[in-house]
Design an enzyme around this catalytic site. Structure first.
Site, PDB file in Angstrom:
ATOM      1  N   ALA A 434       0.827  -1.195   0.000  1.00  0.00           N
ATOM      2  CA  ALA A 434       0.000   0.000   0.000  1.00  0.00           C
ATOM      3  C   ALA A 434       0.866   1.251   0.000  1.00  0.00           C
ATOM      4  O   ALA A 434       1.863   1.333   0.710  1.00  0.00           O
ATOM      5  CB  ALA A 434      -0.928   0.010   1.209  1.00  0.00           C
ATOM      6  N   CYS A 435       0.473   2.218  -0.824  1.00  0.00           N
ATOM      7  CA  CYS A 435       1.111   3.530  -0.833  1.00  0.00           C
ATOM      8  C   CYS A 435       0.026   4.560  -1.083  1.00  0.00           C
ATOM      9  O   CYS A 435      -1.158   4.237  -1.135  1.00  0.00           O
ATOM     10  CB  CYS A 435       2.214   3.609  -1.884  1.00  0.00           C
ATOM     11  SG  CYS A 435       1.645   3.522  -3.592  1.00  0.00           S
ATOM     12  N   ASP A 436       0.404   5.817  -1.232  1.00  0.00           N
ATOM     13  CA  ASP A 436      -0.583   6.878  -1.394  1.00  0.00           C
ATOM     14  C   ASP A 436      -1.490   6.648  -2.594  1.00  0.00           C
ATOM     15  O   ASP A 436      -2.703   6.678  -2.492  1.00  0.00           O
ATOM     16  CB  ASP A 436       0.116   8.234  -1.550  1.00  0.00           C
ATOM     17  CG  ASP A 436       0.278   8.932  -0.213  1.00  0.00           C
ATOM     18  OD1 ASP A 436      -0.361   8.492   0.762  1.00  0.00           O
ATOM     19  OD2 ASP A 436       1.050   9.895  -0.133  1.00  0.00           O
ATOM     20  N   GLY A 438      -1.255   3.926  -4.795  1.00  0.00           N
ATOM     21  CA  GLY A 438      -1.508   2.528  -5.121  1.00  0.00           C
ATOM     22  C   GLY A 438      -1.037   2.148  -6.505  1.00  0.00           C
ATOM     23  O   GLY A 438      -1.507   1.165  -7.074  1.00  0.00           O
ATOM     24  N   ILE A 468      -3.632   3.223   0.085  1.00  0.00           N
ATOM     25  CA  ILE A 468      -3.979   3.009   1.488  1.00  0.00           C
ATOM     26  C   ILE A 468      -5.463   3.267   1.719  1.00  0.00           C
ATOM     27  O   ILE A 468      -6.116   2.551   2.484  1.00  0.00           O
ATOM     28  CB  ILE A 468      -3.121   3.923   2.392  1.00  0.00           C
ATOM     29  CG1 ILE A 468      -1.662   3.461   2.372  1.00  0.00           C
ATOM     30  CG2 ILE A 468      -3.648   3.942   3.823  1.00  0.00           C
ATOM     31  CD1 ILE A 468      -0.724   4.323   3.178  1.00  0.00           C
TER      32      ILE A 468
END
Length: 524
Positions: A434-436, A438, A468
């Site tokens: 997960a990242c800001d 995606g 996220i």
């Protein structure tokens, strides 16, 4: 739930962090719709009257596409980011009100102009990209707020009726709001911004924008400027008689970054020198500019080289009157050439070459001047690692491309990476990176771990990447960059959480593989 330690620096950043988040939000509305902008650019390249293969019938797609389709899908995306499908629909309705209101204001102005000065050129359409980025989130957020007012108060059997009519009525109300005050506000804003850009071009001061843009890129503040101002204004210019805009090249020019990395390739030391050639390929061909930011952070004086290189590129494009038909995203030389206006290849390519050359020469002088001091400090193997970490901290999120710059020597510093301290109780079958956004960094990290799991012969485990905000509780194990772990824990509190500093080649991936393997062996 397992826990992970969070760096104390996370709370720092102040205004810069807020600007980064704002830029990330704007980027989130624009980036998913870049394919539509590319498609529009292809239509203009081939079918308008000055295109490669003029076709009057197919050229009729160009105007409605930029005036209606592109703002509406940007609005739909922005509304969805705030409140899912419901926010997307209401945001799109509201934005259509802004578009119609803008057209109405311009029609009234042109009618008055025709009476007072029949020979004056009428005012053209204003395309509501900024209007969409303002109106859609506003409509979606207010819809979300209104839904909370009657949540749980609707009688059973009337939920669908209330949901559909409330969204329709509120969409109508927001469209009326957009038609009048918001359209007037955005038209005025666009006129001011356009006048400012035209003044910079007319006075040959446009190269000075590099003084702001190049440092902003290193600090990850460029999204707010690029997607909030340059892209909308560039599309306005590209939709006009020129069918191109130099504004698309202010931030996307890969030349300065290439010049800096080449300087490190020939005159750098240690890990930075070894990493620079590969980073140059990723930056210039792949278009991922963030790989050169740590190199600049190692020696802030190198930002001067980037500024002068950027100014050289902008000056070249201004002198040759060159530009792109649509945004070049990512900022790859391939994307730049693909969007170059058909008569402008010489000027655009020359701007890239000259900006790279100027940055290279100045960066080389700076590196050579400090060579003795750098050799004395070469024993500090963590300098480049700290620069990469500082770059990720400036960005406010992790990046697999930046992490890929780290060598195996940097892997020995894995103790700096935070990882869960409690023994996991949940069986792992669904792993999520997960990242800001995606997309880029989490997708590359997921690919690395997916290959490791495959090589280990483990079956029945899925590895995907998401934003996220889209974590929905179905993940058994979530991997995030250390600064984002608290947000992921709040979004998916029941999952096992691994926090890493290095998305590309973290040693924690081997721990995840061992964890899954032990669980499989224990269940047999």
């Amino acid at each position: 739930m397992t826990t992970a330690s969070v760096p104390a620096t996370q709370a720092k950043g102040g205004a810069r962090v807020h600007i980064q988040r704002f830029g990330t939000f704007l980027s989130g509305m624009i980036m998913p719709n870049i394919p539509a902008l590319i498609a529009w650019g292809i239509f203009t390249a081939f079918f308008i009257d000055v295109g490669w293969t003029p076709n009057a019938d197919l050229a009729t797609i160009v105007g409605p596409m930029i005036h209606y389709l592109l703002p509406i899908i940007i609005a739909y995306t922005g509304g969805h980011m705030v409140y899912g499908n419901r926010g997307a629909v209401v945001g799109a309705i509201a934005t259509f009100g802004v578009i119609a209101g803008s057209d109405n204001l311009i029609a009234q102005f042109n009618a008055q102009l025709a009476q007072t000065d029949p020979n004056a050129a009428p005012l053209g359409q204003i395309h509501m990209f900024i209007g969409a980025m303002i109106m859609a989130p506003l409509a979606a957020y207010t819809m979300k707020w209104l839904d909370k007012l009657w949540e749980g108060k609707v009688k059973a059997g009337f939920e669908m009726l209330v949901n559909l009519f409330s969204a329709g009525i509120w969409g109508f109300a927001m469209a009326v709001l957009g038609f009048y005050p918001i359209a007037w506000l955005v038209n005025g804003l666009m006129n001011v911004l356009s006048a400012a850009v035209n003044w910079l071009i007319a006075t040959h001061l446009l190269p000075l924008t590099s003084i702001l843009i190049e440092p902003a890129k290193v600090l990850f503040l460029n999204n707010a400027v690029n997607h909030g101002v340059l892209t909308p204004l560039g599309l306005e210019q590209a939709a006009g008689p020129a069918h191109k805009s130099v504004l698309f090249l202010l931030e996307a020019n890969p030349g300065p970054g290439l010049g800096l990395l080449l300087a490190f390739t020939f005159f750098g030391l240690g890990i930075a020198k070894a990493s620079a050639p590969g980073a140059a390929i990723i930056q210039f061909i792949g278009g991922i500019h963030e790989v050169y930011f740590p190199f600049a952070l190692m020696k802030p004086m190198l930002i001067v080289a980037l500024i002068l290189g950027g100014m050289t590129g902008v000056t070249t494009n201004v002198l040759f009157n060159t530009g792109l038909r649509a945004p070049a995203a990512p900022g790859s030389i391939l994307a730049v050439i693909a969007q170059t206006y058909q008569t402008d290849y010489l000027g655009v390519i020359l701007s890239v070459v000259l900006s790279a050359a100027v940055t290279f020469v100045i960066a080389a002088i700076i590196l050579r001047a400090s060579r003795k001091r750098d050799l004395a400090a070469l024993g500090d193997q963590d300098a480049f690692e700290r620069a990469i970490s500082q770059t990720e901290a400036n960005k406010g999120k992790s990046s697999s491309t930046l992490s890929g710059l780290r060598t195996s020597a940097a892997g020995s510093g894995a103790a700096a990476e935070a990882v869960a301290t409690e023994a996991p109780e949940r069986e792992v079958s669904a792993i999520v990176f997960a990242c800001d956004a995606g997309m880029g960094s989490s997708a590359m990290g997921a690919s690395v771990l997916r290959n490791k799991i495959k090589k280990a012969g483990i079956e029945g485990v899925t590895v995907v990447n998401k934003a996220i905000a889209n974590l929905d509780g179905t993940a058994d194990l979530v991997i995030t960059q250390n600064q984002l772990t608290p947000r992921a824990q709040a979004q998916a509190p029941d999952a096992i959480h691994f926090s890493v500093d290095n998305f590309m080649n973290s040693p924690k991936y081997d721990e995840v593989v061992d964890l899954v393997k032990r669980q499989r062996e224990a269940s047999e």
